[in-house]
Design an enzyme around this catalytic site. Structure first.
Site, PDB file in Angstrom:
ATOM      1  N   LYS A 116       0.841  -1.204   0.000  1.00  0.00           N
ATOM      2  CA  LYS A 116       0.000   0.000   0.000  1.00  0.00           C
ATOM      3  C   LYS A 116       0.870   1.245   0.000  1.00  0.00           C
ATOM      4  O   LYS A 116       1.599   1.512   0.944  1.00  0.00           O
ATOM      5  CB  LYS A 116      -0.874   0.031   1.255  1.00  0.00           C
ATOM      6  N   SER A 146       1.420   5.526  -0.051  1.00  0.00           N
ATOM      7  CA  SER A 146       0.807   6.664   0.642  1.00  0.00           C
ATOM      8  C   SER A 146      -0.347   7.214  -0.198  1.00  0.00           C
ATOM      9  O   SER A 146      -0.275   7.248  -1.422  1.00  0.00           O
ATOM     10  CB  SER A 146       1.861   7.762   0.837  1.00  0.00           C
ATOM     11  N   GLU A 165      11.081   1.456   9.320  1.00  0.00           N
ATOM     12  CA  GLU A 165      12.044   2.468   8.877  1.00  0.00           C
ATOM     13  C   GLU A 165      11.378   3.816   9.086  1.00  0.00           C
ATOM     14  O   GLU A 165      10.457   4.172   8.349  1.00  0.00           O
ATOM     15  CB  GLU A 165      12.380   2.267   7.390  1.00  0.00           C
ATOM     16  N   CYS A 174      14.255  10.653   4.433  1.00  0.00           N
ATOM     17  CA  CYS A 174      14.415  10.283   5.839  1.00  0.00           C
ATOM     18  C   CYS A 174      15.807  10.629   6.317  1.00  0.00           C
ATOM     19  O   CYS A 174      16.004  11.119   7.414  1.00  0.00           O
ATOM     20  CB  CYS A 174      14.127   8.802   6.020  1.00  0.00           C
ATOM     21  N   GLU A 185      11.884  16.806  13.110  1.00  0.00           N
ATOM     22  CA  GLU A 185      12.214  16.493  11.717  1.00  0.00           C
ATOM     23  C   GLU A 185      11.441  17.448  10.813  1.00  0.00           C
ATOM     24  O   GLU A 185      10.219  17.356  10.723  1.00  0.00           O
ATOM     25  CB  GLU A 185      11.821  15.041  11.416  1.00  0.00           C
TER      26      GLU A 185
END
Ligand code: NAD
Length: 468
Positions: free
Chosen positions: A167, A169, A240, A274, A371
């Site tokens: 799946k 986003s 992750e 990331c 972040e």
């Protein structure tokens, strides 16, 4: 509008409903994606469970199929790149690079050895340690590198003999749906099922009784929810998650040499990576030079619609993320930081934000501690090396980090003190299919890529044959 369908049991399936996908360069819906209904999700898991029975048995066939998958994907890079650009925002050349890289990942894993060990062979017994597939894997991906991060999962999971329900986003479902459709040609029905929908679909996948493993890439907050959902059924998880990578510039670095590289690794994919550099620590002696060299690059780069020639950086992918970047920059400026380059949105449609370099940032500012995941980079001054390592490590995040200096041995030692999954010296985000990638602390559980990543899609079986 182009039509995208899900892939369930090798067939093209429209959703029970659909949802709009926004082009971030325009801020308007440009395509519809299927919204997977509960019965359709059950069908996808059933198809994966059925396909698993035969898929797991023939390793050579799996290797051939993964090669074919990689070749096919690479051959379609030019066709698929505009789809990725329109939903994600990245420039066409970066989109093509992501697609070709994804194909490369599939092909590289196609040839990777599955770990196997004989640990005893004597008069009494022959004992092997075998890696068995787990069954059906549920894979959930974010919006920054939709295809690449999917293939980091698809390649090792399928090689190991698992089947999958994937799946993407809801912000970037189209490239992954198109990938699923393409794979119908080269993979047996049910081996790779691709479904799309809003966030609750992810939650339904993690709660579903069929998958034995969840492989998830996304934010820390969602990662924790995934871990909770998995725990009650003892599903295996690889997570992750987010990062807040520090780059430490040492006092023997040459700002003119290192700053353009640091800029690239901070603003790659518009900072939506990331493991982008998300905070730079510069020694007091070099501070102004580092800031100015970074800002000089920021002022030069071309921001615009990724479909247009010569554009280096596209829009931020979505409105909430755009608002977040704006909020964190405004907060830092309100607390005394100075936008030496950028500092505001680009006027006009779409979610464009000027590449921003913030001087005078400090630990404790939100943009340093959180972040930002966007095109804004704080630069923080330090005077003591021991102290800066402590500050770099003083975070719940522990994905990656880098150290920049002329004395490579010394830089390497400092890198060794960083509490993170990958520590680079004079580079950042240099990844390879053979190199495990994963986070410490809240940045993740387990690894992707390399032998460790492959093992994450297997269960150990000790097979012990008595000889007497
Ligand atoms: P997100 O956590 O909002 O969403 C990720 C995926 O999870 C999406 O597919 C979403 O639909 C799904 N999801 C949402 N709620 C869920 C739930 N309750 N259960 C299961 N699935 C659910 O993350 P995002 O905003 O799409 O991505 C950005 C984040 O991803 C950043 O924090 C970034 O650092 C991280 N990321 C990490 C890596 C890595 O390898 N460590 C790589 C890329 C991105």
């Amino acid at each position: 509008m182009p039509q995208y369908t899900m892939t369930i049991g090798g067939a093209s399936v429209s959703g029970d409903a659909s949802f709009g996908v926004v082009d971030p360069a325009l801020g308007t819906v440009h395509a519809e994606a299927p919204d997977c209904g509960p019965g359709q999700l059950d069908a996808a898991f059933e198809a994966a469970a059925l396909a698993y029975r035969s898929w797991r048995k023939n390793e050579n066939a799996r290797r051939k199929a993964l090669h074919a998958a990689g070749d096919l994907l690479m051959s379609k890079a030019n066709e698929l790149a505009p789809v990725l650009t329109r939903e994600q925002g990245k420039p066409l050349k970066d989109a093509a690079f992501e697609i070709i890289g994804s194909g490369y990942w599939l092909k590289h894993f196609a040839d990777m050895a599955i770990p196997y060990e004989v640990i005893r062979d004597d008069d009494a017994a022959f004992v092997e340690v075998i890696r068995r597939p787990m069954g059906v894997v549920a894979a959930i991906t974010p919006w920054n590198f939709p295809l690449m991060l999917a293939c980091w999962k698809v390649a090792p999971a399928l090689l190991a003999g698992n089947t999958m329900v994937l799946k993407p986003s809801p912000y970037t479902p189209l490239t992954t749906l198109a990938f699923g459709a393409m794979m119908r040609e080269v993979l047996p029905p049910g081996v790779l099922n691709v479904v799309s929908g809003q966030d609750p679909l992810g939650a339904r996948m993690t709660a579903h009784p069929v998958p034995r493993k969840i492989t998830f890439t996304g934010s820390v907050a969602t990662g924790k929810r995934v871990a909770e959902a998995a725990a009650s059924d003892l599903k295996r998880v690889t997570l992750e998650l987010g990062g807040n990578d520090p780059a430490i510039v040492l006092d023997d670095a040459d700002p003119a040499r290192v700053a353009p590289k640091i800029f690239d690794f901070a603003f790659q994919n518009n900072g939506q990576l990331c493991s982008a550099i998300k905070r730079v620590y510069a020694p007091a002696r070099l501070y102004d030079d580092v800031v100015e060299a970074l800002a000089a690059v920021a002022r030069e780069v071309k921001v615009g619609n990724g479909l247009h020639e010569g554009v280096q950086y596209g829009p931020v992918n979505n409105k909430p993320q755009f608002d977040r970047v704006t909020e964190l920059v405004d907060d830092a400026v309100g607390r005394g930081a100075r936008a030496v380059a950028g500092g505001k949105r680009v006027e006009g449609p779409g979610y464009f934000y000027e590449p921003t370099v913030l001087a005078g940032a400090e630990d404790g500012f939100r943009i340093v501690d959180e972040e930002q995941f966007g095109p804004a980079l704080p630069v923080i001054r330090y005077t003591s090396l021991d102290d800066v390592v402590e500050r770099a490590n003083g975070s719940h995040f522990g994905l990656c980090g880098s150290v920049w200096g002329t004395d490579v041995e010394r830089a390497s030692q400092v890198a060794g003190d960083l509490e993170c999954g990958t520590a680079w010296v004079n580079t950042h985000f240099a990844v390879h299919p053979d190199q495990p990638f994963g986070g410490h602390k809240w940045s993740g559980v387990g690894s992707e890529n390399g032998r460790l990543g492959l093992e994450g899609f297997t269960e150990v079986q000790v097979r012990h044959r008595a000889k007497s």
